[in-house]
Design an enzyme around this catalytic site. Structure first.
Site, PDB file in Angstrom:
ATOM      1  N   SER A 126       0.787  -1.240   0.000  1.00 44.07           N
ATOM      2  CA  SER A 126       0.000   0.000   0.000  1.00 44.07           C
ATOM      3  C   SER A 126       0.815   1.283   0.000  1.00 44.07           C
ATOM      4  O   SER A 126       0.226   2.371  -0.052  1.00 44.07           O
ATOM      5  CB  SER A 126      -0.945   0.013   1.202  1.00 44.07           C
ATOM      6  OG  SER A 126      -2.001  -0.903   1.009  1.00 44.07           O
ATOM      7  N   LYS A 129      -0.162   3.727  -2.634  1.00 43.00           N
ATOM      8  CA  LYS A 129      -1.244   4.711  -2.549  1.00 43.00           C
ATOM      9  C   LYS A 129      -0.727   6.145  -2.535  1.00 43.00           C
ATOM     10  O   LYS A 129      -1.489   7.072  -2.861  1.00 43.00           O
ATOM     11  CB  LYS A 129      -2.107   4.426  -1.323  1.00 43.00           C
ATOM     12  CG  LYS A 129      -2.901   3.121  -1.418  1.00 43.00           C
ATOM     13  CD  LYS A 129      -3.787   2.930  -0.198  1.00 43.00           C
ATOM     14  CE  LYS A 129      -4.676   1.697  -0.329  1.00 43.00           C
ATOM     15  NZ  LYS A 129      -3.969   0.441  -0.126  1.00 43.00           N
ATOM     16  N   SER A 183      -5.739   3.271   4.721  1.00 39.66           N
ATOM     17  CA  SER A 183      -5.336   2.359   3.663  1.00 39.66           C
ATOM     18  C   SER A 183      -6.505   1.565   3.087  1.00 39.66           C
ATOM     19  O   SER A 183      -6.395   0.369   2.800  1.00 39.66           O
ATOM     20  CB  SER A 183      -4.249   1.395   4.161  1.00 39.66           C
ATOM     21  OG  SER A 183      -3.413   0.992   3.108  1.00 39.66           O
TER      22      SER A 183
END
Length: 346
Positions: A126, A129, A183
């Site tokens: 993640s 992101k 997240s």
């Protein structure tokens, strides 16, 4: 008279005092240590040390070294490997970091303060992101426009759960907040899906942005990081974090400790996946965590540590809290090595 003289000479010979004057022989006899059951008490009485033993120890010290303590003489006789202080700036390897890859960059000088396999290409989960957020913001969309969570946003790759049911609508701004702070994978995928040209165009824009930032060893396949084909290096991610820190929205959303969001008529509380943003001892400008089994536990931050701006990248850390532990170890090391760091930067 002759008989008495012979007897005296014989006495001296028997006790090893031959050749001494009778008075000297008598004195020497007194100095001979006793034997038998009284010998132990004579050598060392309880709570004291005999004068003869003290004199002997003192003479031994003087013979070994004219001045100084016995401890120093022993150290000289048995040399040991020099132990460097744990906070030594020249030896950051003593930090014993549990992350497989690590990098700390001093943003003022551009110098790497800590390096551990910074060029290894690994999945980044993640952490992706941050790139997702930059690409969305670069397009300058209406952040208050409503976007929806669709079936296409459901994770069929890892089967991860989400608190955003299909059909949920929210502003693009809220979706970015949830993607960076907690997240949320569905929020991140929806951001990419609502990009002009859809997901294929969005992924192309992610890779183009990476190349523009000089992230030559990085590749993105989708916006969430669920794919292990989203890969990068600690060196490349340091560039990405530094770039992300120039976006006020990313700085704000990624470091928000918690937020209450209304989801389909019900208020839900979301928390930041990085516990350090809630710590009074940290001054964090950008934060993002990541985890999939292939990537391990990851953490990237832009922060101010020991009164200097730094980028911290920690990848593939084993254990749920070891990435946080590594970050705290780096912080303590930088604070204790502040003088050396200042000299290096000068």
């Amino acid at each position: 008279m002759k008989r008495k003289l012979k007897a005296a000479l014989l006495f001296c010979a028997l006790f090893g005092l031959g050749g001494l004057h009778p008075l000297q022989a008598a004195q020497a006899k007194k100095d001979v240590p006793p034997s038998g059951k009284h010998a132990k008490s004579a050598v060392k009485a309880p709570g004291s040390k005999p004068v003869a033993a003290k004199a002997k120890a003192k003479s031994s010290k003087q013979a070994a070294k004219p001045s100084g303590k016995v401890r120093k003489v022993v150290a000289a006789d048995t040399p040991r490997k020099a132990v460097r202080p744990a906070a030594s700036f020249d030896d950051p390897g003593r930090l014993a970091l549990y992350s497989s890859s690590a990098l700390v960059i001093d943003q003022t000088t551009g110098h790497a303060l800590v390096e551990k396999h910074p060029g290894t290409v690994v999945p980044i989960a993640s952490i992706s992101k941050l790139m997702t957020a930059m690409v969305v913001l670069d397009a300058k969309p209406d952040m208050h426009e409503l976007i929806s969570i669709g079936d296409e946003d459901v994770d069929t790759l890892k089967g991860s759960r989400s608190r955003l049911p299909v059909g949920t609508t929210m502003t693009r701004e809220t979706a970015m907040l949830l993607a960076l702070m907690s997240s949320e994978n569905r929020a991140a995928n929806a951001l990419g899906r609502h990009y002009p040209g859809g997901l294929p165009a969005f992924v192309r824009a992610m890779n183009a942005k990476a190349q523009a930032l000089g992230m030559i060893d990085s590749r993105f396949e989708e916006p969430t990081g669920l794919s292990s084909n989203n890969v990068s290096t600690a060196h490349d991610l340091a560039r990405m974090v530094a770039a992300a820190a120039r976006y006020p929205e990313i700085r704000q959303f990624s470091t928000t400790a918690e937020a209450k969001v209304e989801i389909r008529g019900r208020v839900q509380e979301f928390r930041n996946t990085n516990a350090l943003v809630r710590s009074d001892t940290w001054e964090i400008g950008v934060s993002k965590t990541g985890y999939i089994s292939e990537a391990g536990r990851c953490l990237v931050m832009q922060a101010r540590v020991a009164d200097r701006p730094v980028v911290i990248v920690l990848l593939d850390s084993n254990g749920k809290m070891t990435r946080v532990g590594d970050a705290n170890r780096i912080k303590r090391w930088m604070e204790s090595a502040g003088v050396a760091l200042s000299r290096r930067s000068a």
